[in-house]
Design a protein around this motif. Structure first.
Motif, PDB file in Angstrom:
ATOM      1  N   ASN A   1      -3.072  12.884  51.111  1.00 34.28           N
ATOM      2  CA  ASN A   1      -1.801  13.075  50.406  1.00 34.28           C
ATOM      3  C   ASN A   1      -1.846  14.086  49.272  1.00 34.28           C
ATOM      4  O   ASN A   1      -0.819  14.661  48.933  1.00 34.28           O
ATOM      5  N   PHE A   2      -2.977  14.270  48.675  1.00 29.40           N
ATOM      6  CA  PHE A   2      -3.116  15.268  47.609  1.00 29.40           C
ATOM      7  C   PHE A   2      -2.045  15.150  46.523  1.00 29.40           C
ATOM      8  O   PHE A   2      -1.366  16.130  46.212  1.00 29.40           O
ATOM      9  N   CYS A   3      -1.886  13.982  45.956  1.00 26.51           N
ATOM     10  CA  CYS A   3      -1.071  13.858  44.751  1.00 26.51           C
ATOM     11  C   CYS A   3      -1.765  14.739  43.711  1.00 26.51           C
ATOM     12  O   CYS A   3      -3.002  14.758  43.657  1.00 26.51           O
TER      13      CYS A   3
ATOM     14  N   HIS B   1       1.747   3.592  50.483  1.00 22.93           N
ATOM     15  CA  HIS B   1       2.411   4.722  49.824  1.00 22.93           C
ATOM     16  C   HIS B   1       3.913   4.629  50.107  1.00 22.93           C
ATOM     17  O   HIS B   1       4.307   4.547  51.267  1.00 22.93           O
TER      18      HIS B   1
ATOM     19  N   VAL C   1      -9.079  11.418  44.604  1.00 20.41           N
ATOM     20  CA  VAL C   1      -9.528  10.685  45.797  1.00 20.41           C
ATOM     21  C   VAL C   1      -9.699  11.571  47.042  1.00 20.41           C
ATOM     22  O   VAL C   1     -10.720  11.484  47.725  1.00 20.41           O
ATOM     23  N   PRO C   2      -8.734  12.457  47.358  1.00 22.04           N
ATOM     24  CA  PRO C   2      -8.928  13.278  48.565  1.00 22.04           C
ATOM     25  C   PRO C   2     -10.207  14.117  48.504  1.00 22.04           C
ATOM     26  O   PRO C   2     -10.772  14.445  49.545  1.00 22.04           O
TER      27      PRO C   2
ATOM     28  N   GLN D   1      -6.309   3.918  51.343  1.00 22.81           N
ATOM     29  CA  GLN D   1      -5.522   4.580  50.290  1.00 22.81           C
ATOM     30  C   GLN D   1      -4.062   4.673  50.679  1.00 22.81           C
ATOM     31  O   GLN D   1      -3.189   4.809  49.830  1.00 22.81           O
TER      32      GLN D   1
ATOM     33  N   CYS E   1      -8.079  10.237  52.069  1.00 21.64           N
ATOM     34  CA  CYS E   1      -6.647  10.390  51.832  1.00 21.64           C
ATOM     35  C   CYS E   1      -6.257  11.840  52.064  1.00 21.64           C
ATOM     36  O   CYS E   1      -6.991  12.748  51.690  1.00 21.64           O
TER      37      CYS E   1
ATOM     38  N   TYR F   1      -2.457  14.746  40.665  1.00 25.45           N
ATOM     39  CA  TYR F   1      -3.316  14.208  39.601  1.00 25.45           C
ATOM     40  C   TYR F   1      -4.615  13.626  40.146  1.00 25.45           C
ATOM     41  O   TYR F   1      -5.501  13.258  39.376  1.00 25.45           O
ATOM     42  N   CYS F   2      -4.731  13.487  41.460  1.00 23.94           N
ATOM     43  CA  CYS F   2      -5.692  12.533  42.025  1.00 23.94           C
ATOM     44  C   CYS F   2      -6.945  13.171  42.619  1.00 23.94           C
ATOM     45  O   CYS F   2      -6.874  14.163  43.345  1.00 23.94           O
TER      46      CYS F   2
ATOM     47  N   ARG G   1       4.559  13.431  45.126  1.00 21.91           N
ATOM     48  CA  ARG G   1       4.626  12.097  45.717  1.00 21.91           C
ATOM     49  C   ARG G   1       5.533  12.049  46.955  1.00 21.91           C
ATOM     50  O   ARG G   1       5.528  11.079  47.706  1.00 21.91           O
TER      51      ARG G   1
HETATM   52 FE1  SF4 Z   1      -4.034   9.618  47.914  1.00 24.85          FE
HETATM   53 FE2  SF4 Z   1      -3.201   7.620  46.403  1.00 24.85          FE
HETATM   54 FE3  SF4 Z   1      -4.593   9.590  45.333  1.00 24.85          FE
HETATM   55 FE4  SF4 Z   1      -2.119  10.047  46.131  1.00 24.85          FE
HETATM   56  S1  SF4 Z   1      -2.756   8.619  44.492  1.00 24.85           S
HETATM   57  S2  SF4 Z   1      -3.885  11.353  46.561  1.00 24.85           S
HETATM   58  S3  SF4 Z   1      -1.967   8.718  47.912  1.00 24.85           S
HETATM   59  S4  SF4 Z   1      -5.313   8.153  46.850  1.00 24.85           S
END
Ligand code: SF4
Ligand code: SAH
Ligand code: F3S
Length: 486
Positions: free
Chosen positions: A168-170, A246, A175-176, A210, A166, A172-173, A285
């Motif tokens: 997007n680098f939200c 998204h 995942v990236p 994602q 991913c 809080y997240c 977001r």
């Molecule tokens: Fe990526 Fe989803 Fe995490 Fe945002 S919430 S960084 S879109 S995986």
């Protein structure tokens, strides 16, 4: 190489991507002599497939590992390997917390898992492999066609990963950081895998990424909507689902697909996270509440019966009572079919961990309760409005609680509507009102994998129940028949 058959036990925590990855691990290990076992006590190799999305998921990893100490002491030849997102995040730190672990393999190392295990068997452990790759190399190379092996439990429905990572680098997240940069898999590979799955009896696929809306953009591949069109041409495939979309990238092209592609299920998971623009902006977001609502309107304008689900985070740093009210109002306004809600959890790698104005755990718990209570009421109302309607159900198999057998009501089956609602029904007891399916070896009608028309009779918080109608859309082809309201 020792060719004696060995057993692997895989414990998966986390999202659908991890479920897909577990199947990849299983297929990768098959050529070096491992078969999957559901009994941890029988295993020669234990794989722990981990999730780092919230602190709680991470704690589960270490408590599971703690329980393995005894097994390892009893049988030192037992191999323990930790994969997935916590493995990626922690790397060799896992070995210092749990020194009896033999291997740590990251989210892009699944393709190298057979070599890793061979190394350990040759006494060259422990191994830590958390290298991240880019592009096509990010995909683990054990497609279905390798061994002709099909997912053991869910043979009607299967996940297919189409994207990794991913960008997007939200705030809080994690995942990236644990899944790497966004990369899309080539449509030919995806179509090949789905064809093999379908040949093995799968009727429904859920495409995973994602942020599926940005599929192919980097690589100059066809768009996500074009991919959907291509997949929908695969005969014998009844239904296509996807997750996650998204909101900022949900295009008119994709919205249009819901009205056009027959096999595309009328359900979209569109995580909004918060109803407050201030919070949305601090989450990075990149959409406002108004923009989000406009997309919901367009979806419903084109496909009025579309089911919409979402994810919410409560108690993000700085979330005031007024911000939270906006979240509740949004839930009331959209009237989701279902939602997931989570208490914000600090992830050390994600920037929000360093944001001030952290919210008390007690306040988070209270807000979470309010969201869930509100949605439970909405879900039940929505379910009740379906009573009396006829729906098309793709049957998964036997319902979990099968009291009917003892009570003489026949077999209870379970399946889902294309709008992702669980429908249970009894088949086989009332000749007037019941579909005759194939007769199984034990005299039971086999409905699994079939599309059945069911009249809804009763609504519950998590499911619906009804009676199958005659004549229904049954037959081996199980074409994606559904009533398009558009
Ligand atoms: Fe990526 Fe989803 Fe995490 Fe945002 S919430 S960084 S879109 S995986
Ligand atoms: N790519 C998907 C989300 C994957 S994570 C998307 O963007 O929609 C699934 C959900 O976990 C997110 O939608 C979010 O609601 C939740 N989540 C992610 N990080 C979190 C955190 N640090 N604390 C609490 N919930 C979190
Ligand atoms: Fe968890 Fe990794 Fe999925 S952090 S939610 S298993 S991508």
């Amino acid at each position: 190489m020792d060719l004696k058959q060995k057993k692997v036990y895989i414990h998966t925590i986390g999202c659908q991507m991890n479920v897909y990855d577990a199947e990849q691990m299983e297929r990768g290990l098959s050529p070096i002599g491992y078969v999957r076992t559901p009994e941890i006590g029988d295993a020669d190799l234990i794989l722990l497939n981990t999730c780092a999305i919230r602190a709680k998921a991470e704690q589960k990893v270490f408590s599971f590992l703690g329980r393995l100490v005894k097994l390892k002491n009893e049988r030192p030849e037992l191999i323990i390997a930790v994969g997935g997102c916590v493995a990626q995040q922690e790397g060799k730190r896992i070995l210092s917390r749990a020194p009896y672990v033999d291997a740590v393999f990251g989210t892009h190392a699944i393709g190298r898992l057979p070599e890793i295990i061979e190394k350990i068997r040759a006494g060259q452990g422990p191994v830590v492999d958390v290298a991240l790759s880019a592009g096509e190399a990010a995909f683990n190379p054990f497609p279905m066609s390798d061994t002709g092996h099909h997912p053991p439990e869910k043979s009607i429905s299967s996940f297919v990963t189409i994207m990794q990572g991913c960008d997007n680098f939200c705030t809080y997240c994690v995942v990236p950081y644990v899944r790497g940069r966004e990369a899309s898999r080539h449509p030919d590979r995806i179509a090949e895998e789905i064809r093999t799955l379908v040949a093995g009896g799968v009727r429904e696929v859920t495409l995973l990424g994602q942020n599926v809306n940005s599929y192919g953009k980097k690589e100059g591949l066809p768009t996500f909507t074009q991919l959907l069109e291509r997949i929908s041409e695969i005969e014998e495939l009844s239904r296509i689902r996807f997750t996650t979309s998204h909101p900022k990238d949900l295009s008119d092209e994709l919205i249009g697909a819901f009205g056009r592609i027959e096999k595309l299920c009328r359900h979209i998971h569109l995580p909004v996270q918060s109803g407050s623009d201030i919070i949305l902006s601090r989450m990075n977001r990149k959409y406002t509440r108004k923009e989000y609502l406009a997309k919901i309107d367009r979806l419903r304008g084109l496909c009025p019966d579309i089911a919409i689900s979402s994810d919410f985070i409560v108690g993000f740093p700085g979330e005031t009572g007024a911000d939270f009210q906006k979240t509740l109002e949004l839930i009331q306004q959209v009237r989701y079919d279902s939602l997931f809600a989570f208490k914000y959890s600090d992830r050390p790698q994600a920037p929000a961990a360093r944001f001030s104005e952290k919210i008390d755990e007690a306040v988070k718990a209270e807000r979470l309760g309010e969201v869930l209570d509100l949605q439970q009421r909405v879900t039940l109302e929505r379910h009740r409005s379906l009573v009396g309607q006829d729906v098309q159900v793709l049957v998964d198999g036997y319902a979990r609680k099968n009291e009917g057998r003892e009570s003489g009501r026949g077999i209870q089956w379970t399946g889902r509507t294309d709008t992702n609602k669980i429908v249970n029904f009894y088949g086989g007891q009332d000749p007037e009102n019941t579909v005759k399916g194939d007769t199984g070896a034990c005299g039971e009608e086999i409905f699994s994998g079939r599309m059945i028309s069911v009249r809804i009779k009763d609504a519950f918080p998590h499911s619906l129940s009804g009676v199958p109608l005659h004549p229904a859309a049954i037959g081996p082809g199980t074409k994606g028949e559904k009533h398009h309201a558009a």
